[in-house]
Design a protein around this motif. Structure first.
Motif, PDB file in Angstrom:
ATOM      1  N   VAL A 119      -3.193 -16.349 -11.164  1.00  0.00           N
ATOM      2  CA  VAL A 119      -3.195 -15.398 -10.051  1.00  0.00           C
ATOM      3  C   VAL A 119      -2.101 -14.353 -10.242  1.00  0.00           C
ATOM      4  O   VAL A 119      -2.299 -13.168  -9.931  1.00  0.00           O
ATOM      5  CB  VAL A 119      -3.035 -16.135  -8.709  1.00  0.00           C
ATOM      6  CG1 VAL A 119      -2.839 -15.145  -7.564  1.00  0.00           C
ATOM      7  CG2 VAL A 119      -4.255 -17.001  -8.434  1.00  0.00           C
ATOM      8  N   LYS A 120      -0.960 -14.761 -10.752  1.00  0.00           N
ATOM      9  CA  LYS A 120       0.094 -13.786 -11.044  1.00  0.00           C
ATOM     10  C   LYS A 120      -0.388 -12.769 -12.067  1.00  0.00           C
ATOM     11  O   LYS A 120      -0.059 -11.576 -11.974  1.00  0.00           O
ATOM     12  CB  LYS A 120       1.346 -14.508 -11.552  1.00  0.00           C
ATOM     13  CG  LYS A 120       2.070 -15.306 -10.471  1.00  0.00           C
ATOM     14  CD  LYS A 120       3.300 -16.004 -11.022  1.00  0.00           C
ATOM     15  CE  LYS A 120       4.006 -16.808  -9.931  1.00  0.00           C
ATOM     16  NZ  LYS A 120       5.185 -17.539 -10.451  1.00  0.00           N
ATOM     17  N   LEU A 121      -1.177 -13.222 -13.036  1.00  0.00           N
ATOM     18  CA  LEU A 121      -1.756 -12.317 -14.016  1.00  0.00           C
ATOM     19  C   LEU A 121      -2.682 -11.313 -13.326  1.00  0.00           C
ATOM     20  O   LEU A 121      -2.649 -10.115 -13.611  1.00  0.00           O
ATOM     21  CB  LEU A 121      -2.520 -13.105 -15.084  1.00  0.00           C
ATOM     22  CG  LEU A 121      -3.280 -12.291 -16.134  1.00  0.00           C
ATOM     23  CD1 LEU A 121      -2.320 -11.394 -16.918  1.00  0.00           C
ATOM     24  CD2 LEU A 121      -4.036 -13.213 -17.089  1.00  0.00           C
ATOM     25  N   TYR A 122      -3.502 -11.804 -12.398  1.00  0.00           N
ATOM     26  CA  TYR A 122      -4.401 -10.928 -11.649  1.00  0.00           C
ATOM     27  C   TYR A 122      -3.596  -9.899 -10.862  1.00  0.00           C
ATOM     28  O   TYR A 122      -3.927  -8.698 -10.869  1.00  0.00           O
ATOM     29  CB  TYR A 122      -5.268 -11.766 -10.706  1.00  0.00           C
ATOM     30  CG  TYR A 122      -6.040 -10.946  -9.691  1.00  0.00           C
ATOM     31  CD1 TYR A 122      -7.199 -10.280 -10.052  1.00  0.00           C
ATOM     32  CD2 TYR A 122      -5.593 -10.841  -8.366  1.00  0.00           C
ATOM     33  CE1 TYR A 122      -7.904  -9.509  -9.121  1.00  0.00           C
ATOM     34  CE2 TYR A 122      -6.287 -10.092  -7.434  1.00  0.00           C
ATOM     35  CZ  TYR A 122      -7.437  -9.425  -7.814  1.00  0.00           C
ATOM     36  OH  TYR A 122      -8.137  -8.670  -6.904  1.00  0.00           O
ATOM     37  N   PHE A 123      -2.548 -10.326 -10.193  1.00  0.00           N
ATOM     38  CA  PHE A 123      -1.719  -9.392  -9.420  1.00  0.00           C
ATOM     39  C   PHE A 123      -1.110  -8.330 -10.334  1.00  0.00           C
ATOM     40  O   PHE A 123      -1.041  -7.156  -9.963  1.00  0.00           O
ATOM     41  CB  PHE A 123      -0.619 -10.149  -8.681  1.00  0.00           C
ATOM     42  CG  PHE A 123      -1.093 -10.957  -7.516  1.00  0.00           C
ATOM     43  CD1 PHE A 123      -2.306 -10.689  -6.896  1.00  0.00           C
ATOM     44  CD2 PHE A 123      -0.331 -12.011  -7.016  1.00  0.00           C
ATOM     45  CE1 PHE A 123      -2.751 -11.439  -5.808  1.00  0.00           C
ATOM     46  CE2 PHE A 123      -0.761 -12.753  -5.927  1.00  0.00           C
ATOM     47  CZ  PHE A 123      -1.977 -12.472  -5.332  1.00  0.00           C
ATOM     48  N   ASN A 124      -0.661  -8.752 -11.521  1.00  0.00           N
ATOM     49  CA  ASN A 124      -0.072  -7.789 -12.459  1.00  0.00           C
ATOM     50  C   ASN A 124      -1.080  -6.722 -12.876  1.00  0.00           C
ATOM     51  O   ASN A 124      -0.708  -5.570 -13.135  1.00  0.00           O
ATOM     52  CB  ASN A 124       0.457  -8.512 -13.702  1.00  0.00           C
ATOM     53  CG  ASN A 124       1.713  -9.309 -13.423  1.00  0.00           C
ATOM     54  OD1 ASN A 124       2.428  -9.044 -12.455  1.00  0.00           O
ATOM     55  ND2 ASN A 124       2.002 -10.292 -14.261  1.00  0.00           N
ATOM     56  N   LEU A 125      -2.340  -7.099 -12.956  1.00  0.00           N
ATOM     57  CA  LEU A 125      -3.386  -6.140 -13.309  1.00  0.00           C
ATOM     58  C   LEU A 125      -3.710  -5.204 -12.153  1.00  0.00           C
ATOM     59  O   LEU A 125      -4.175  -4.076 -12.370  1.00  0.00           O
ATOM     60  CB  LEU A 125      -4.658  -6.885 -13.736  1.00  0.00           C
ATOM     61  CG  LEU A 125      -4.556  -7.744 -14.998  1.00  0.00           C
ATOM     62  CD1 LEU A 125      -5.825  -8.566 -15.190  1.00  0.00           C
ATOM     63  CD2 LEU A 125      -4.304  -6.863 -16.216  1.00  0.00           C
ATOM     64  N   GLU A 126      -3.476  -5.659 -10.930  1.00  0.00           N
ATOM     65  CA  GLU A 126      -3.881  -4.910  -9.740  1.00  0.00           C
ATOM     66  C   GLU A 126      -2.786  -4.044  -9.138  1.00  0.00           C
ATOM     67  O   GLU A 126      -3.082  -3.153  -8.336  1.00  0.00           O
ATOM     68  CB  GLU A 126      -4.372  -5.896  -8.661  1.00  0.00           C
ATOM     69  CG  GLU A 126      -5.671  -6.601  -8.997  1.00  0.00           C
ATOM     70  CD  GLU A 126      -6.854  -5.638  -8.999  1.00  0.00           C
ATOM     71  OE1 GLU A 126      -7.024  -4.892  -8.015  1.00  0.00           O
ATOM     72  OE2 GLU A 126      -7.606  -5.626  -9.995  1.00  0.00           O
ATOM     73  N   VAL A 127      -1.531  -4.271  -9.473  1.00  0.00           N
ATOM     74  CA  VAL A 127      -0.448  -3.530  -8.826  1.00  0.00           C
ATOM     75  C   VAL A 127      -0.461  -2.066  -9.219  1.00  0.00           C
ATOM     76  O   VAL A 127      -0.936  -1.690 -10.296  1.00  0.00           O
ATOM     77  CB  VAL A 127       0.940  -4.133  -9.152  1.00  0.00           C
ATOM     78  CG1 VAL A 127       1.077  -5.515  -8.571  1.00  0.00           C
ATOM     79  CG2 VAL A 127       1.210  -4.123 -10.650  1.00  0.00           C
ATOM     80  N   SER A 128       0.070  -1.248  -8.340  1.00  0.00           N
ATOM     81  CA  SER A 128       0.253   0.179  -8.621  1.00  0.00           C
ATOM     82  C   SER A 128       1.732   0.506  -8.473  1.00  0.00           C
ATOM     83  O   SER A 128       2.498  -0.237  -7.864  1.00  0.00           O
ATOM     84  CB  SER A 128      -0.572   1.021  -7.646  1.00  0.00           C
ATOM     85  OG  SER A 128      -0.162   0.782  -6.301  1.00  0.00           O
TER      86      SER A 128
END
Length: 465
Positions: free
Chosen positions: A364-373
């Motif tokens: 999930v942390k990986l997903y958040f890293n992909l989604e952050v701006s």
């Protein structure tokens, strides 16, 4: 340093009253002097700007001193400019001690660093002062400034309300007991050697904490994505960052498994000084709980009723601005959320404690890293949270996973706490050892075999620049 620790070392054969209340007795052959009689003091006025017509220099700034025990050429110094007069007066040389003289926190005043080598065109920067030994060893003075008693004196002497400063008078009139110069070098050599041993033990404890934290993270990630049954058939989730999951688990976007996902107030409420209603942001979400400090802003009941969101036993909070993904369980606190805190109200399909652990998993942390701006300050949108694919084991399996992780992470957390406590004790011992040595409470002269002044940066008088 405790009496037991002091018992490892012998005191000096004879002592005398220093005449200084906070210094007490000192070795009989030591002299009590003001700093100005054993060192020169130079206050810096060189800032980080580059001025046309001035010479380019490297700038040793506040952070370089605050974060390093030694000033060496390995530090990446800021580039600036200085006048010829500033260069002549503030160029640092081997053996100098640089201290912080201004700070927002009085406890950060007087932090020293020893200049271990002469670095061409290196200038002492703003908010700092150079202590240049003339009848003393730089290494001894460096440790003197690290001692508890000097830190206490400077804490009292620092003036200011929101920003604190040490004036020239307070620094150069510091009273302390000084041994003969050769003995100063012996003391500095002893402290170097003993603190190096302590520092190695601290590093080992820090490495242990890192390993335990990695183990904790891996344990959580495996449990919430693979389950507790190693023989369970697996299937491809179809989601790259999630990988394989147990065949009987369901997968759905988070907004299908929750009642509501939202964030906090995008404005500024009216604050009050005395209330049990708190205004919190993402930085208040620490170690799975809402952290409320004395400095946490408060609102009155009217503001609370105006801006509160519907939270309950199925709610958890998450930071979505700055530090992304810190998660806390909501336990009935009276809080108004700021815009950097999101809330997730779980439905009866999904245990909030299971979701808590799932949101802490590596995938999930990986997903958040992909989604952050954002570039310097990161932001995670509510839409990204709503569209997060989450796994959904049965109710009983969710409960079993939560119970397993509660138990196993508690064991790891206990080991981490012990390691952190060991570091605290080692740091206290380090500080006490320094203070005892530079104030003459222990006699280390027979514990050092012929330190070589030519090889030790602290033992030599610096040449005049």
């Amino acid at each position: 340093m405790t009496m037991e620790d002091l018992g490892k070392y012998k005191p000096y054969p004879a002592y005398k009253e220093s005449g200084v209340e906070w210094l007490g007795e000192v070795p009989e052959h030591w002299e009590v002097k003001r700093l100005k009689y054993v060192a020169d003091l130079y206050l810096s006025n060189v800032d980080k700007h580059t001025v046309t017509g001035q010479k380019a220099v490297s700038l040793c700034n506040y952070v370089d001193v605050y974060k390093n025990d030694r000033i060496t050429s390995e530090i990446d110094f800021m580039q600036a400019s200085a006048s010829n007069e500033q260069i002549k007066r503030l160029a640092v040389v081997k053996g100098d001690v640089i201290i912080t003289k201004d700070s927002e926190d009085p406890s950060d005043i007087g932090v020293p660093a020893l200049v271990a080598e002469t670095i061409p065109e290196l200038i002492c920067g703003y908010h700092l002062a150079i202590i240049r030994p003339k009848k003393s060893a730089g290494g001894f003075l460096n440790y003197l400034f690290k001692s508890n008693f000097v830190r206490s004196v400077f804490n009292v002497e620092a003036t200011g309300m929101t920003r604190y400063a040490l004036g020239k008078y307070s620094i150069e009139n510091l009273m302390f007991a000084t041994p003969p110069k050769e003995e100063q070098s012996i003391i500095a050599f002893f402290i170097d050697r003993e603190t190096a041993k302590i520092d190695k033990l601290i590093v080992k404890q820090e490495q242990l904490i890192e390993v335990l934290q990695e183990k904790r993270s891996a344990l959580i990630s495996h449990a919430v994505t693979k389950g507790l049954n190693p023989d369970a058939p697996m299937k491809d989730s179809g989601i790259e960052w999630l990988g394989e999951v147990p065949e009987h688990w369901k997968i759905a976007k988070l907004f299908h498994l929750t009642k509501k996902i939202g964030d906090g107030l995008h404005g500024t409420p009216q604050y009050t000084d005395d209330s049990n209603y708190y205004f919190i942001n993402g930085n208040n979400l620490v170690d799975g709980r809402i952290f409320i400090a004395d400095t946490t802003k408060r609102v009155d009941q009217v503001e609370f009723e105006k801006y509160k969101v519907e939270l309950g036993g199925g709610s958890l909070l998450m930071s979505i601005n700055g530090t992304i993904g810190n998660v806390a369980l909501y336990n009935g606190e009276n809080v108004v959320l700021g815009k950097s805190a999101a809330y997730i109200n779980c439905s009866n399909k999904l245990h909030r404690e299971f979701l808590y652990y799932f949101l802490k998993s590596v995938c999930v942390k990986l997903y958040f890293n992909l989604e952050v701006s954002g570039t310097t300050i990161f932001n995670l949108s509510l839409e990204s949270i709503r569209n997060l694919f989450a796994v959904l084991p049965s109710h009983s399996e969710q409960s079993a996973i939560v119970a397993f992780l509660d138990r196993e992470t508690a064991k790891i957390d206990n080991l981490i706490s012990k390691a952190k406590r060991s570091i605290e004790l080692l740091q206290e011992h380090r500080s006490s050892l320094i203070s005892a040595a530079v104030t003459g409470k222990i006699d280390v002269r027979n514990l050092v075999k012929h330190p070589n002044p030519q090889e030790e940066s602290y033992a030599c008088n610096p040449p005049n620049p």
